[in-house]
Design a protein around this motif. Structure first.
Motif, PDB file in Angstrom:
ATOM      1  N   TRP A  53     -29.916  19.040  38.981  1.00  0.00           N
ATOM      2  CA  TRP A  53     -30.215  19.465  40.357  1.00  0.00           C
ATOM      3  C   TRP A  53     -29.892  18.340  41.337  1.00  0.00           C
ATOM      4  O   TRP A  53     -29.272  18.566  42.382  1.00  0.00           O
ATOM      5  N   HIS A  56     -26.135  17.859  41.856  1.00  0.00           N
ATOM      6  CA  HIS A  56     -25.458  18.909  42.620  1.00  0.00           C
ATOM      7  C   HIS A  56     -25.973  19.056  44.046  1.00  0.00           C
ATOM      8  O   HIS A  56     -25.207  19.433  44.941  1.00  0.00           O
ATOM      9  N   PHE A  57     -27.252  18.776  44.266  1.00  0.00           N
ATOM     10  CA  PHE A  57     -27.833  19.061  45.582  1.00  0.00           C
ATOM     11  C   PHE A  57     -28.510  17.868  46.249  1.00  0.00           C
ATOM     12  O   PHE A  57     -28.910  17.961  47.415  1.00  0.00           O
ATOM     13  N   ARG A 101     -35.431  23.657  45.584  1.00  0.00           N
ATOM     14  CA  ARG A 101     -34.593  24.488  46.437  1.00  0.00           C
ATOM     15  C   ARG A 101     -33.470  25.137  45.629  1.00  0.00           C
ATOM     16  O   ARG A 101     -32.991  24.569  44.657  1.00  0.00           O
ATOM     17  N   LEU A 102     -33.079  26.317  46.020  1.00  0.00           N
ATOM     18  CA  LEU A 102     -31.855  27.012  45.604  1.00  0.00           C
ATOM     19  C   LEU A 102     -31.841  27.592  44.192  1.00  0.00           C
ATOM     20  O   LEU A 102     -31.219  28.620  43.962  1.00  0.00           O
ATOM     21  N   VAL A 103     -32.483  26.958  43.220  1.00  0.00           N
ATOM     22  CA  VAL A 103     -32.269  27.361  41.827  1.00  0.00           C
ATOM     23  C   VAL A 103     -33.467  28.048  41.193  1.00  0.00           C
ATOM     24  O   VAL A 103     -33.466  28.325  39.989  1.00  0.00           O
ATOM     25  N   THR A 243     -28.510  34.753  44.548  1.00  0.00           N
ATOM     26  CA  THR A 243     -28.252  33.323  44.699  1.00  0.00           C
ATOM     27  C   THR A 243     -27.604  32.740  43.457  1.00  0.00           C
ATOM     28  O   THR A 243     -26.859  31.764  43.525  1.00  0.00           O
ATOM     29  N   ASP A 246     -24.020  32.311  43.942  1.00  0.00           N
ATOM     30  CA  ASP A 246     -23.561  31.501  45.069  1.00  0.00           C
ATOM     31  C   ASP A 246     -22.591  30.424  44.576  1.00  0.00           C
ATOM     32  O   ASP A 246     -22.859  29.749  43.585  1.00  0.00           O
ATOM     33  N   LYS A 248     -22.081  27.528  45.473  1.00  0.00           N
ATOM     34  CA  LYS A 248     -22.677  26.196  45.395  1.00  0.00           C
ATOM     35  C   LYS A 248     -23.672  26.081  44.248  1.00  0.00           C
ATOM     36  O   LYS A 248     -23.968  24.978  43.783  1.00  0.00           O
ATOM     37  N   VAL A 249     -24.181  27.226  43.793  1.00  0.00           N
ATOM     38  CA  VAL A 249     -25.224  27.230  42.773  1.00  0.00           C
ATOM     39  C   VAL A 249     -24.651  27.396  41.365  1.00  0.00           C
ATOM     40  O   VAL A 249     -25.144  26.791  40.413  1.00  0.00           O
TER      41      VAL A 249
END
Length: 397
Positions: A53, A56-57, A101-103, A243, A246, A248-249
C-alpha cells in the motif's frame, strides 16, 4: 533516519519512528515475525499488504511508523502510521493508519505482543502525543470495536485530555466454522442445502465441473487476470463501478497478491466448467481465519448460482484445512446472511486536542458529518429537488 524516544518512568522499552521508505522495507523480517508472534488473523496488518500500500499510494504522504523495542532490540509493538495534509486548502495534517484508503482494508490497528501490551501501548501513546507538532488531528478508520489494543489506546488518549469521536463505519459478518464438512452441510438451512445440490447437478450436466485453488506464485498472474475479467463482467451486469478495477488500484492488488501468496496468506479460487473459468473468489488465509475479499462471475452462468456454489466450496476447503472462522469482511450484502451468524463492528476513531488547528479540524468534521447525514436523509425521503441539490452543493462549498 530513525529517531529514538525514551518513554517515561522505569521501562525496558524504547520507542523509535521510521520516516523513510527504505527503512520500512528493511523492517520486513521483524514485521513478519511480530505478525506471527501476535497470532494476528488479519492480513491487513501484514507487512505484505501494508508495504505494498505504501509503495503504491504513500509517496505523497509522510511515513510515521512507530516501533517499540525491548532492551535486547526485540520488536514488541508496531503502529503503522503516516501523516497526510487533509481538507485542502486548509493545511490540516491528519495522522492515520497505513492502508486506510482505496483498498478496503478492514480490522486496521496496531501489532502488539500480549506480554508487553500495556507498556508498549503507553509508549506509543506518549510518542504520538509528544510529537503533536507534526499533526493536527488523528483519524483511525476501519478499526475493530473488539480490539483490546485500540480500547486501551483510546482510554490512554482520553486520560491525556483528547476529545474522541467514535462512529460505526461498517460491519463484517462472519461465522465460526465447524470441525468437519459433514457438520457444515447439516448446519445449512434446508432450502440453501437443497439449492446448492440442485445447482451442482445442473452444472455437471453442462460439462466437467472442477473447483480449483491457486496457491502457487507462478500461477497467480494469470489467475488475477481471470479474477479481474470475471469481476468486471459481474460489475457491468450490475451497472456498478468497482474500485477494485480502478487503474490506480489494480497494480496494487497484482503486487500484493504475489507477496501474500508467497507467504501462504492468500488464495484465488475458481469454478471451472470443462476448463472454462466461470466464477472466482479472492481471499486471505491468516492464522485460523479465512477472509473473503473479492469475487467475480460470468453472468452467462448466473442461473446456476455459481457465486454461491463457489463460496460454499471455499468454505468446505477452509474447514478441511483447519480454519475456524470465515469472515466476509465489510458490507451487509444479503448473500452473506446465508451463512453469517455474527458481525464485527468496524469503527472510525478521531482524536482532537485543544490546539486551534485541532479544534478547527473537529469543527469541520462535525459540519461534514452533519451534511452527510442531511443528504442521506434527503435520499431516504426521495430524490431531492433541483433547489435542494443546489442548496446542498452551495453549502458543501
Amino acid at each position: 533516519m530513525i529517531a529514538t524516544h525514551q518513554i517515561p518512568k522505569d521501562s525496558d522499552l524504547s520507542t523509535h519512528v521510521i520516516r523513510k521508505e527504505a527503512e520500512l522495507w528493511s523492517l520486513a523480517s521483524e514485521w513478519k515475525n511480530l505478525f506471527r508472534s501476535t497470532e494476528c488473523n488479519d492480513v491487513f496488518l501484514s507487512f505484505e499488504w501494508l508495504s505494498q500500500w505504501w509503495a503504491h499510494f504513500g509517496r505523497k504522504f509522510r511515513l510515521f511508523l512507530v516501533m517499540v523495542r525491548a532492551t535486547n532490540g526485540h520488536l514488541v509493538a508496531l503502529a503503522p502510521l503516516y501523516i497526510a495534509t487533509s481538507w485542502r486548502p486548509l493545511p490540516l495534517r491528519r495522522l492515520g493508519l497505513i492502508g486506510d484508503r482505496l483498498v478496503g482494508s478492514d480490522h486496521l490497528g496496531f501489532l502488539v505482543e500480549k506480554a508487553f501490551a500495556s507498556q508498549a501501548l503507553q509508549s506509543i501513546q506518549h510518542f504520538i502525543v509528544d510529537h503533536r507538532r507534526e499533526w493536527d488531528f488523528i483519524e483511525f478508520t476501519s478499526s475493530s470495536s473488539d480490539s483490546d489494543a485500540f480500547m486501551q489506546f483510546e482510554k490512554m488518549m482520553e486520560a491525556a485530555q483528547m476529545t474522541i469521536h467514535r462512529t460505526v463505519s461498517s460491519s463484517c459478518p462472519y461465522f465460526h466454522l465447524p470441525g468437519a464438512t459433514e457438520e457444515y452441510w447439516s448446519s445449512l438451512r434446508p432450502r440453501l442445502r437443497k439449492n446448492l445440490r440442485y445447482q451442482t447437478r445442473s452444472l455437471e450436466r453442462e460439462g466437467q465441473l472442477n473447483f480449483v485453488t491457486i496457491e502457487d506464485v507462478s500461477r497467480v498472474e494469470t489467475a488475477m487476470d481471470d479474477l479481474l475479467r470475471l469481476h468486471q463482467l459481474r460489475s457491468e451486469r450490475r451497472g456498478r463501478h468497482s474500485t477494485f478495477l480502478d487503474p490506480k488500484v489494480t497494480p496494487f492488488h497484482r503486487d500484493a497478491v504475489q507477496a501474500l501468496v508467497a507467504e501462504g496468506e492468500a488464495r484465488i479460487f475458481f469454478l471451472e466448467l470443462s476448463g472454462k473459468r466461470i466464477a472466482a473468489l479472492y481471499g486471505f488465509s491468516t492464522g485460523r481465519k479465512f477472509s473473503y475479499y473479492q469475487s467475480g462471475a460470468d453472468p452467462a452462468y448466473s442461473r446456476f448460482g455459481v457465486g454461491t456454489l463457489l463460496i460454499s466450496s471455499v468454505i468446505e476447503w477452509a474447514i478441511r484445512n483447519g480454519y475456524r472462522e470465515f469472515d466476509f469482511l465489510r458490507g451487509d450484502e444479503p448473500y452473506k446472511q446465508l451463512w453469517a451468524t455474527q458481525a464485527t463492528q468496524l469503527h472510525d476513531l478521531t482524536f482532537f486536542d485543544c490546539r486551534a488547528k485541532s479544534r478547527l479540524a473537529q469543527t469541520i468534521r462535525v459540519v461534514r458529518n452533519s451534511l452527510h447525514d442531511w443528504k442521506a436523509a434527503l435520499v431516504r425521503r426521495g430524490t431531492p429537488s433541483s433547489e435542494q441539490r443546489a442548496q446542498v452543493a452551495t453549502t458543501a462549498l
